[in-house]
Motif scaffolding. Structure first.
Motif, PDB file in Angstrom:
ATOM      1  N   ASP A  54      49.756  24.253 -53.080  1.00  9.95           N
ATOM      2  CA  ASP A  54      48.290  24.337 -53.113  1.00  9.95           C
ATOM      3  C   ASP A  54      47.671  23.211 -53.949  1.00  9.95           C
ATOM      4  O   ASP A  54      46.480  23.260 -54.280  1.00  9.95           O
ATOM      5  CB  ASP A  54      47.828  25.720 -53.615  1.00  9.95           C
ATOM      6  CG  ASP A  54      48.286  26.030 -55.021  1.00  9.95           C
ATOM      7  OD1 ASP A  54      49.474  25.800 -55.331  1.00  9.95           O
ATOM      8  OD2 ASP A  54      47.462  26.504 -55.825  1.00  9.95           O
ATOM      9  N   HIS A  55      48.491  22.173 -54.243  1.00  9.03           N
ATOM     10  CA  HIS A  55      47.986  20.994 -54.975  1.00  9.03           C
ATOM     11  C   HIS A  55      48.380  19.688 -54.297  1.00  9.03           C
ATOM     12  O   HIS A  55      47.755  18.657 -54.548  1.00  9.03           O
ATOM     13  CB  HIS A  55      48.481  21.019 -56.431  1.00  9.03           C
ATOM     14  CG  HIS A  55      47.942  22.201 -57.162  1.00  9.03           C
ATOM     15  ND1 HIS A  55      46.899  22.124 -58.052  1.00  9.03           N
ATOM     16  CD2 HIS A  55      48.252  23.530 -57.057  1.00  9.03           C
ATOM     17  CE1 HIS A  55      46.598  23.345 -58.474  1.00  9.03           C
ATOM     18  NE2 HIS A  55      47.407  24.218 -57.886  1.00  9.03           N
ATOM     19  N   HIS A 190      40.214  26.866 -58.788  1.00 12.60           N
ATOM     20  CA  HIS A 190      41.398  27.716 -58.607  1.00 12.60           C
ATOM     21  C   HIS A 190      41.037  29.197 -58.562  1.00 12.60           C
ATOM     22  O   HIS A 190      41.637  30.025 -59.258  1.00 12.60           O
ATOM     23  CB  HIS A 190      42.450  27.419 -59.693  1.00 12.60           C
ATOM     24  CG  HIS A 190      43.871  27.553 -59.216  1.00 12.60           C
ATOM     25  ND1 HIS A 190      44.549  28.743 -59.243  1.00 12.60           N
ATOM     26  CD2 HIS A 190      44.726  26.654 -58.688  1.00 12.60           C
ATOM     27  CE1 HIS A 190      45.770  28.563 -58.771  1.00 12.60           C
ATOM     28  NE2 HIS A 190      45.906  27.303 -58.411  1.00 12.60           N
TER      29      HIS A 190
HETATM   30 MN    MN Z   1      47.811  26.352 -57.915  1.00 16.62          MN
END
Ligand code: MN
Ligand code: NI
Length: 226
Positions: A54-55, A190
Motif C-alpha cells: 500500500d506504499h 493512512h
Molecule cells: Mn501502510
C-alpha cells in the motif's frame, strides 16, 4: 510548496519546480483508482517510506513513465536498481541535498517486507526542508520518542501523520506526535482505505481542535499550499 493527496500515504509535492511522488498506491486503492490517472502524474523523484504494497504498488509504473529517481532505504533502492531504475539509497539519520531541498531519512516504528515477503529493509519517514517550508512525512509508524529529535533541527510547517490506527498511530497518538514534533498543522493520511483503518472524520478533527492542533483531511485529488 503544494501538496496533493491521492489516498492512503500517496502524495505529490511540488517544490522548487520539482515534482515528488510519495508512496504511490493508487491503482489498487478502491478510493483513488477511478479518481487519479497514474499516467498523468509528473515525477522527478519517487520517495518510498517502506516496502509494503500500500506504499509501492504504482512506483514502477510511474518510474517507467517519468524516469523519476526512486529514493528510499538501501534495500528498497537496490531492489529497484536491480530492475534497471534510477535510485538514490539512504538510511536512517542520513541527509542529502537534492535540487528540491534537503531530505533526511528518519526513524519509523513499523515493518517493511515486500509483497512477496522479501526483505524491504527498515521503514522510515522523511523530513523535507524545502525552499521556504519544512515538512515531515512520517510514513507508517507508531508514536515514537524519536519524533522529539526532529524539531531540535527543523521547524516544521506541516506534519503528515498516519491516523487510521490498527497498523499505525491512531488519532490520540497522532496528537501526542504533533506535540513531540512541535507542529500545529497536521495532514492526516493512512485512513479509510480498508475496514481496519476507517475513522470518524468529525471526531478526529474535534480531538485535534481540542488539543489546539489543526487536522487537515483532504479529499482525494485535492491539494493544500504551504
Ligand atoms: Mn501502510
Ligand atoms: Ni506499512
Amino acid at each position: 510548496m503544494k501538496i496533493t493527496f491521492y489516498g492512503q500515504n500517496s502524495l505529490s509535492i511540488e517544490v522548487s519546480g520539482k515534482n515528488i511522488i510519495v508512496d504511490p498506491f493508487i491503482s489498487g486503492n478502491p478510493l483513488s483508482k477511478d479518481k487519479v490517472d497514474i499516467v498523468s502524474l509528473k515525477a522527478d523523484y519517487i520517495l518510498l517510506t517502506h516496502a509494503h504494497e500500500d506504499h509501492i504498488l504504482d512506483a514502477e509504473a510511474i518510474a517507467k513513465n517519468t524516469n523519476a529517481k526512486i529514493v528510499s532505504n538501501y534495500e528498497i533502492a537496490m531492489y529497484y536498481q536491480a530492475k534497471g531504475f534510477d535510485v538514490h539509497p539512504m538510511n536512517h539519520g542520513g541527509n542529502w541535498k537534492f535540487d528540491f531541498g534537503n531530505l533526511k531519512f528518519v526513524n519509523a516504528v513499523h515493518t517493511s517486507s515486500f509483497p512477496d515477503g522479501s526483505y524491504g529493509g527498515q521503514p522510515g519517514g522523511f523530513v523535507i526542508e524545502g525552499e521556504h517550508k519544512n515538512i515531515y512525512i512520517a510514513g507508517d509508524t507508531a508514536l515514537t520518542m524519536d519524533m522529539k529529535l526532529i524539531p531540535l533541527q527543523t521547524k516544521l510547517d506541516l506534519a503528515i501523520l498516519p491516523i487510521g490506527d490498527n497498523f499505525t498511530m491512531g488519532i490520540d497518538d497522532a496528537i501526542l506526535a504533533s506535540n513531540f514534533l512541535e507542529c500545529e498543522k497536521i495532514l492526516g493520511v493512512h485512513y479509510d482505505t480498508f475496514g481496519f483503518i476507517e475513522i470518524n472524520h468529525e471526531e478526529a478533527k474535534k480531538k485535534f481542535f481540542d488539543a489546539e492542533k489543526d487536522l487537515i483531511l483532504l479529499d482525494i485529488g485535492s491539494s493544500l499550499e504551504l
